[in-house]
Design a protein around this motif. Structure first.
Motif: not given
Length: 97
Positions: A5-6, A8-17, A72-80, A84-89
């Motif tokens: 998921f992490r 996919i989130s990064l790739i989707e966020g970059l494609s949105f940008l 749906l929000v630009p750059f919000a993939f960074i918050a995700v 997800v990093q915290k969840e992984l830890k």
């Protein structure tokens, strides 16, 4: 599941940008169809994996909705990404214990 998921989130966020770069005339409009199709497919994959990850990780409904709104929000993939990093830890700590 979180690692997938992490990614996919990064790739989707970059494609949105990239789509936004076309809107701002940074990238030629000749690429709209290719970028739009790619982003659309990535967006659908993001939604499916958000749903699957929500169930597997037993996140709250509010967390799931916030994850969906972040797509749906630009750059919000960074918050995700941070979430997800915290969840992984946290999951790594629980596996060790």
């Amino acid at each position: 599941m979180l690692k997938i998921f992490r990614g996919i989130s990064l790739i989707e966020g970059l494609s949105f940008l990239l789509i936004l770069c076309v809107t701002l005339n940074i990238i030629s409009r000749d690429f709209v169809q290719v970028l739009g199709m790619g982003h659309g497919v990535l967006f659908m994959i993001y939604i499916v994996f958000a749903f699957l990850t929500w169930h597997k990780e037993k996140w709250s409904f509010l967390t799931f909705i916030l994850i969906l709104l972040a797509s749906l929000v630009p750059f919000a993939f960074i918050a995700v990404e941070v979430f997800v990093q915290k969840e992984l830890k946290n999951s790594h700590k629980s596996e060790v214990a």
